[in-house]
Design a protein around this motif. Structure first.
Motif, PDB file in Angstrom:
ATOM      1  N   GLU A  41       0.841  -1.211   0.000  1.00 42.60           N
ATOM      2  CA  GLU A  41       0.000   0.000   0.000  1.00 42.60           C
ATOM      3  C   GLU A  41       0.867   1.249   0.000  1.00 42.60           C
ATOM      4  O   GLU A  41       0.638   2.177  -0.771  1.00 42.60           O
ATOM      5  CB  GLU A  41      -0.925   0.056   1.230  1.00 42.60           C
ATOM      6  CG  GLU A  41      -1.793  -1.198   1.512  1.00 42.60           C
ATOM      7  CD  GLU A  41      -2.424  -1.792   0.275  1.00 42.60           C
ATOM      8  OE1 GLU A  41      -2.750  -1.033  -0.657  1.00 42.60           O
ATOM      9  OE2 GLU A  41      -2.563  -3.028   0.194  1.00 42.60           O
ATOM     10  N   SER A  42       1.848   1.283   0.896  1.00 41.73           N
ATOM     11  CA  SER A  42       2.592   2.540   1.034  1.00 41.73           C
ATOM     12  C   SER A  42       3.504   2.799  -0.172  1.00 41.73           C
ATOM     13  O   SER A  42       3.669   3.949  -0.594  1.00 41.73           O
ATOM     14  CB  SER A  42       3.359   2.603   2.351  1.00 41.73           C
ATOM     15  OG  SER A  42       4.056   1.431   2.546  1.00 41.73           O
ATOM     16  N   ILE A  43       4.053   1.731  -0.750  1.00 38.71           N
ATOM     17  CA  ILE A  43       4.915   1.927  -1.937  1.00 38.71           C
ATOM     18  C   ILE A  43       4.059   2.405  -3.119  1.00 38.71           C
ATOM     19  O   ILE A  43       4.434   3.336  -3.848  1.00 38.71           O
ATOM     20  CB  ILE A  43       5.677   0.633  -2.284  1.00 38.71           C
ATOM     21  CG1 ILE A  43       6.735   0.357  -1.210  1.00 38.71           C
ATOM     22  CG2 ILE A  43       6.323   0.731  -3.663  1.00 38.71           C
ATOM     23  CD1 ILE A  43       7.429  -0.989  -1.322  1.00 38.71           C
ATOM     24  N   THR A  44       2.905   1.784  -3.287  1.00 38.19           N
ATOM     25  CA  THR A  44       2.015   2.191  -4.384  1.00 38.19           C
ATOM     26  C   THR A  44       1.659   3.668  -4.245  1.00 38.19           C
ATOM     27  O   THR A  44       1.759   4.446  -5.212  1.00 38.19           O
ATOM     28  CB  THR A  44       0.722   1.335  -4.384  1.00 38.19           C
ATOM     29  OG1 THR A  44       1.098  -0.037  -4.429  1.00 38.19           O
ATOM     30  CG2 THR A  44      -0.164   1.664  -5.576  1.00 38.19           C
ATOM     31  N   ALA A  45       1.257   4.067  -3.038  1.00 31.47           N
ATOM     32  CA  ALA A  45       0.846   5.453  -2.817  1.00 31.47           C
ATOM     33  C   ALA A  45       2.021   6.400  -3.068  1.00 31.47           C
ATOM     34  O   ALA A  45       1.889   7.424  -3.753  1.00 31.47           O
ATOM     35  CB  ALA A  45       0.312   5.618  -1.391  1.00 31.47           C
ATOM     36  N   HIS A  46       3.181   6.045  -2.540  1.00 37.92           N
ATOM     37  CA  HIS A  46       4.346   6.932  -2.666  1.00 37.92           C
ATOM     38  C   HIS A  46       4.758   7.107  -4.133  1.00 37.92           C
ATOM     39  O   HIS A  46       4.977   8.238  -4.594  1.00 37.92           O
ATOM     40  CB  HIS A  46       5.518   6.367  -1.858  1.00 37.92           C
ATOM     41  CG  HIS A  46       6.770   7.162  -1.998  1.00 37.92           C
ATOM     42  ND1 HIS A  46       7.024   8.276  -1.234  1.00 37.92           N
ATOM     43  CD2 HIS A  46       7.831   7.027  -2.850  1.00 37.92           C
ATOM     44  CE1 HIS A  46       8.197   8.794  -1.593  1.00 37.92           C
ATOM     45  NE2 HIS A  46       8.707   8.042  -2.568  1.00 37.92           N
ATOM     46  N   LEU A  47       4.852   5.994  -4.856  1.00 41.08           N
ATOM     47  CA  LEU A  47       5.323   6.095  -6.249  1.00 41.08           C
ATOM     48  C   LEU A  47       4.291   6.794  -7.135  1.00 41.08           C
ATOM     49  O   LEU A  47       4.654   7.548  -8.052  1.00 41.08           O
ATOM     50  CB  LEU A  47       5.648   4.700  -6.797  1.00 41.08           C
ATOM     51  CG  LEU A  47       6.827   3.985  -6.130  1.00 41.08           C
ATOM     52  CD1 LEU A  47       7.160   2.692  -6.866  1.00 41.08           C
ATOM     53  CD2 LEU A  47       8.072   4.863  -6.058  1.00 41.08           C
ATOM     54  N   THR A  48       3.026   6.581  -6.842  1.00 38.93           N
ATOM     55  CA  THR A  48       1.979   7.255  -7.622  1.00 38.93           C
ATOM     56  C   THR A  48       2.078   8.759  -7.393  1.00 38.93           C
ATOM     57  O   THR A  48       2.033   9.544  -8.344  1.00 38.93           O
ATOM     58  CB  THR A  48       0.580   6.719  -7.211  1.00 38.93           C
ATOM     59  OG1 THR A  48       0.615   5.301  -7.307  1.00 38.93           O
ATOM     60  CG2 THR A  48      -0.512   7.260  -8.128  1.00 38.93           C
ATOM     61  N   ASP A  49       2.241   9.147  -6.126  1.00 34.96           N
ATOM     62  CA  ASP A  49       2.409  10.579  -5.805  1.00 34.96           C
ATOM     63  C   ASP A  49       3.631  11.157  -6.512  1.00 34.96           C
ATOM     64  O   ASP A  49       3.662  12.337  -6.856  1.00 34.96           O
ATOM     65  CB  ASP A  49       2.606  10.781  -4.292  1.00 34.96           C
ATOM     66  CG  ASP A  49       1.291  10.658  -3.557  1.00 34.96           C
ATOM     67  OD1 ASP A  49       0.248  10.579  -4.249  1.00 34.96           O
ATOM     68  OD2 ASP A  49       1.311  10.633  -2.303  1.00 34.96           O
ATOM     69  N   ALA A  50       4.641  10.313  -6.696  1.00 38.82           N
ATOM     70  CA  ALA A  50       5.878  10.791  -7.325  1.00 38.82           C
ATOM     71  C   ALA A  50       5.776  10.788  -8.851  1.00 38.82           C
ATOM     72  O   ALA A  50       6.774  11.007  -9.541  1.00 38.82           O
ATOM     73  CB  ALA A  50       7.042   9.917  -6.875  1.00 38.82           C
ATOM     74  N   GLY A  51       4.607  10.467  -9.370  1.00 35.83           N
ATOM     75  CA  GLY A  51       4.389  10.536 -10.813  1.00 35.83           C
ATOM     76  C   GLY A  51       4.774   9.265 -11.560  1.00 35.83           C
ATOM     77  O   GLY A  51       4.854   9.251 -12.794  1.00 35.83           O
ATOM     78  N   LEU A  52       5.008   8.175 -10.822  1.00 34.19           N
ATOM     79  CA  LEU A  52       5.338   6.901 -11.465  1.00 34.19           C
ATOM     80  C   LEU A  52       4.068   6.044 -11.573  1.00 34.19           C
ATOM     81  O   LEU A  52       3.025   6.385 -11.006  1.00 34.19           O
ATOM     82  CB  LEU A  52       6.423   6.180 -10.661  1.00 34.19           C
ATOM     83  CG  LEU A  52       7.769   6.927 -10.614  1.00 34.19           C
ATOM     84  CD1 LEU A  52       8.669   6.371  -9.515  1.00 34.19           C
ATOM     85  CD2 LEU A  52       8.472   6.824 -11.959  1.00 34.19           C
ATOM     86  N   THR A  53       4.187   4.927 -12.276  1.00 36.07           N
ATOM     87  CA  THR A  53       3.004   4.066 -12.467  1.00 36.07           C
ATOM     88  C   THR A  53       3.329   2.658 -11.967  1.00 36.07           C
ATOM     89  O   THR A  53       3.553   1.734 -12.748  1.00 36.07           O
ATOM     90  CB  THR A  53       2.629   3.994 -13.958  1.00 36.07           C
ATOM     91  OG1 THR A  53       3.807   3.607 -14.682  1.00 36.07           O
ATOM     92  CG2 THR A  53       2.118   5.324 -14.464  1.00 36.07           C
ATOM     93  N   PRO A  54       3.377   2.497 -10.653  1.00 38.46           N
ATOM     94  CA  PRO A  54       3.851   1.213 -10.102  1.00 38.46           C
ATOM     95  C   PRO A  54       2.928   0.027 -10.394  1.00 38.46           C
ATOM     96  O   PRO A  54       1.710   0.159 -10.363  1.00 38.46           O
ATOM     97  CB  PRO A  54       3.888   1.482  -8.591  1.00 38.46           C
ATOM     98  CG  PRO A  54       2.925   2.593  -8.367  1.00 38.46           C
ATOM     99  CD  PRO A  54       2.960   3.442  -9.600  1.00 38.46           C
ATOM    100  N   THR A  55       3.567  -1.100 -10.677  1.00 41.20           N
ATOM    101  CA  THR A  55       2.844  -2.371 -10.756  1.00 41.20           C
ATOM    102  C   THR A  55       3.435  -3.236  -9.654  1.00 41.20           C
ATOM    103  O   THR A  55       4.613  -3.592  -9.705  1.00 41.20           O
ATOM    104  CB  THR A  55       3.114  -3.078 -12.112  1.00 41.20           C
ATOM    105  OG1 THR A  55       2.835  -2.151 -13.145  1.00 41.20           O
ATOM    106  CG2 THR A  55       2.276  -4.327 -12.256  1.00 41.20           C
ATOM    107  N   VAL A  56       2.641  -3.546  -8.631  1.00 42.76           N
ATOM    108  CA  VAL A  56       3.195  -4.274  -7.486  1.00 42.76           C
ATOM    109  C   VAL A  56       2.783  -5.740  -7.543  1.00 42.76           C
ATOM    110  O   VAL A  56       1.607  -6.063  -7.671  1.00 42.76           O
ATOM    111  CB  VAL A  56       2.719  -3.648  -6.149  1.00 42.76           C
ATOM    112  CG1 VAL A  56       3.400  -4.351  -4.976  1.00 42.76           C
ATOM    113  CG2 VAL A  56       3.020  -2.157  -6.111  1.00 42.76           C
TER     114      VAL A  56
END
Ligand SMILES: Nc1ncnc2c1ncn2[C@@H]1O[C@H](COP(=O)(O)OP(=O)(O)OP(=O)(O)O)[C@@H](O)[C@H]1O
Ligand SMILES: O=P(O)(O)OC[C@H]1O[C@](O)(CO)[C@@H](O)[C@@H]1O
Ligand SMILES: [Mg+2]
Length: 494
Positions: A345-360
């Motif tokens: 959850e926290s990695i997804t939220a952080h990377l999304t906020d940073a403008g990335l498109t994470p696939t976890v």
């Protein structure tokens, strides 16, 4: 508290008067790099500085009794009825140990009656004591081809006196307990109840733990098979993460308080970017935090692979109200929160906020790891432990665990086996190897090493039912305060 040499002394039921079936084979054997003669001892410590600081003659240095066959034995095999019980969580190799015990008892010592108690200590209660499995060579012939335990296992409290009644009523005079720290505590209580009644029953432990968290043993059996299996899952998430834009692979591995599986599985593949274990705290936010580190990896390499032991970061879950602090399983072990889910959850939220498109990709393969069959290495190890356990019992040793210590098989008194928890030392060479392999010195050290409670005598996170004894706490084996007589002289325990 201090460890005294007396704590290394193995309890014996009495003098050995019967000829052992091994007497002839042992007649000419002497200690060599590959054999420890009966009566010789194996050193507790293995560096010059550790030994030198005791300033004692060699025969008074802290040492363990060597395991193995004796020329004389205590029990008349014709009058031995053996019991076997497997307790706690599963571990690769349980069936191999059962099979090894049965083969050694029957083939070499000629023991005719071996009973397996079912489903752990629950099988030794009044209600279940007659529901045993007769363990014959035929019954155990192929059991090593399967994981788990043919006897079943369980968690949860049983009354020691009731279990002693079961031994008496079923005519058992040698009991083998294959289990982890909890089981060894139960074994100690059971042994005390046996002693209180002055019964002639030997209790031998074969330490088992997927987490490798028992001290005074090089590595517990099944550990190699388990971490080998764990590499499969690290490999899968690595492939998944590498094939996804801004890919994040997370594998959560067992390890309640000790991160050995996470460390070894990560080292075996050497593809993990970040390894998180209970022994090394970390934070999520900030420049030293995990999230910044993950973002760095994703931006530089395109993806990141994280291996996390289930017990890591429990403080982070607690801070966020995601941990029920007093929840335990039936044996009193702390129930853990899901650190993998928090990371996801926290990695997804952080990377999304940073403008990335994470696939976890998050995998929790726990039961798929500890249920596997023992690999070839562990199969050998289990068999040799079983042999050592049978020799110890037949020679009248009791309240003793058989382990391999610094490559030699030795007898360790049960109170020592439960005296503290084996953990990855953040100052030790294993963790250094992990940091070297991941290459990023993360998590940064925020404290000076395992604290006293964690490393020596602590059972943090273990909440036993009232009245249960957690065993003695001893000082770091590297700081033994040695006190006492020549333990090497053969002498019966009073
Ligand atoms: N302090 C104790 N006193 C008496 N019995 C205990 C104690 N601790 C555990 N036991 C009993 O020992 C058995 C096994 O304990 P537990 O479930 O903690 O697993 P374990 O032996 O530690 O194995 P693992 O950690 O590998 O799962 C259970 O039946 C439990 O009730
Ligand atoms: O779900 P269970 O069977 O209680 O076992 C889980 C626990 O057992 C252990 O493997 C120890 O046996 C821990 O690592 C793990 O948390
Ligand atoms: Mg345990």
């Amino acid at each position: 508290m201090t460890l005294h040499l007396e704590d290394l002394r193995v309890r014996r039921l009495g003098e050995c008067h019967y000829d052992s079936p091994f007497s002839e084979m042992l007649a000419a054997k002497q200690t060599s790099p590959h054999y420890v003669a009966e009566g010789d001892r194996v050193l507790l410590e293995d560096t010059v500085s550790m030994l030198a600081k005791h300033n004692l003659p060699a025969n008074q240095l802290p040492s363990f009794e060597a395991a193995g066959p004796r020329r004389k034995i205590y029990f008349d095999p014709a009058h031995v009825s053996a019991g076997v019980v497997t307790c706690g969580g599963l571990c690769p190799g349980l069936n191999n140990v059962i099979r090894g015990l049965v083969q050694e008892l029957t083939v070499h010592y000629g023991v005719k009656r071996i009973l397996g108690f079912r489903n752990g200590f629950r099988g030794m209660t009044a209600e279940n004591r007659n529901d045993t499995i007769e363990l014959t060579p035929e019954r155990v012939r192929d059991i090593n081809n399967a994981g788990g335990t043919i006897l079943g296992s369980s968690r949860g409290a049983q009354d020691a006196d009731e279990m002693v009644d079961s031994l008496v009523l079923r005519g058992i005079n040698v009991l083998f307990i294959i289990g982890g720290d909890g089981s060894m505590r139960a074994a100690t209580r059971l042994s005390a109840a046996i002693r209180a009644r002055d019964l002639d029953i030997a209790v031998i432990g074969v330490p088992k733990t997927i987490d490798n968290d028992l001290p005074f043993t090089d590595q517990s059996f099944g550990f190699q098979s388990a971490f080998a299996q764990a590499t499969e899952f690290i490999s899968s998430v690595s492939v998944e993460a590498a094939a996804s834009p801004d890919g994040i692979g997370i594998v959560k591995l067992m390890g309640r308080h000790s991160g050995f599986i996470a460390c070894y599985a990560s080292l075996a593949l050497n593809t993990a970017d970040i390894v998180l274990i209970p022994e090394v705290p970390f934070v999520l936010e900030g420049t030293d935090g995990l999230l910044a580190r993950v973002e760095q990896h994703v931006r530089s390499k395109g993806y990141v692979v994280i291996v996390v032991a289930e017990g890591a970061g429990q403080d982070l879950l607690a801070e966020r109200g995601l941990l029920q602090s007093d929840a335990t399983d039936a044996s009193g072990n702390a129930k853990l929160g899901d650190i993998g889910a928090l990371l996801r959850e926290s990695i997804t939220a952080h990377l999304t906020d940073a403008g990335l498109t994470p696939t976890v990709r998050y995998i929790d393969p726990s039961y798929a790891i500890r249920s596997v069959t023992a690999n070839a290495y562990d199969s050998v190890y289990c068999l040799r432990l079983a042999h050592a356990a049978v020799h110890a019992a037949m020679a009248g040793r009791t309240e003793t665990a058989v382990v391999r210590w610094r490559r030699r098989f030795v007898h360790v008194p049960m109170p020592l086996i439960i005296s503290y928890r084996n953990q990855v030392d953040p100052d030790g060479d294993l963790w250094m190897s992990v940091l070297e392999a991941t290459g990023h010195l993360f998590p940064p050290r925020t404290h000076g090493g395992l604290d006293q409670e964690q490393s020596h005598g602590g059972h943090r996170g273990v909440r036993r039912p009232a009245g249960w004894d957690d065993g003695v706490a001893i000082q770091n084996a590297g700081q033994l305060d040695v006190d006492l007589p020549d333990i090497n002289s053969a002498r019966s325990f009073p």
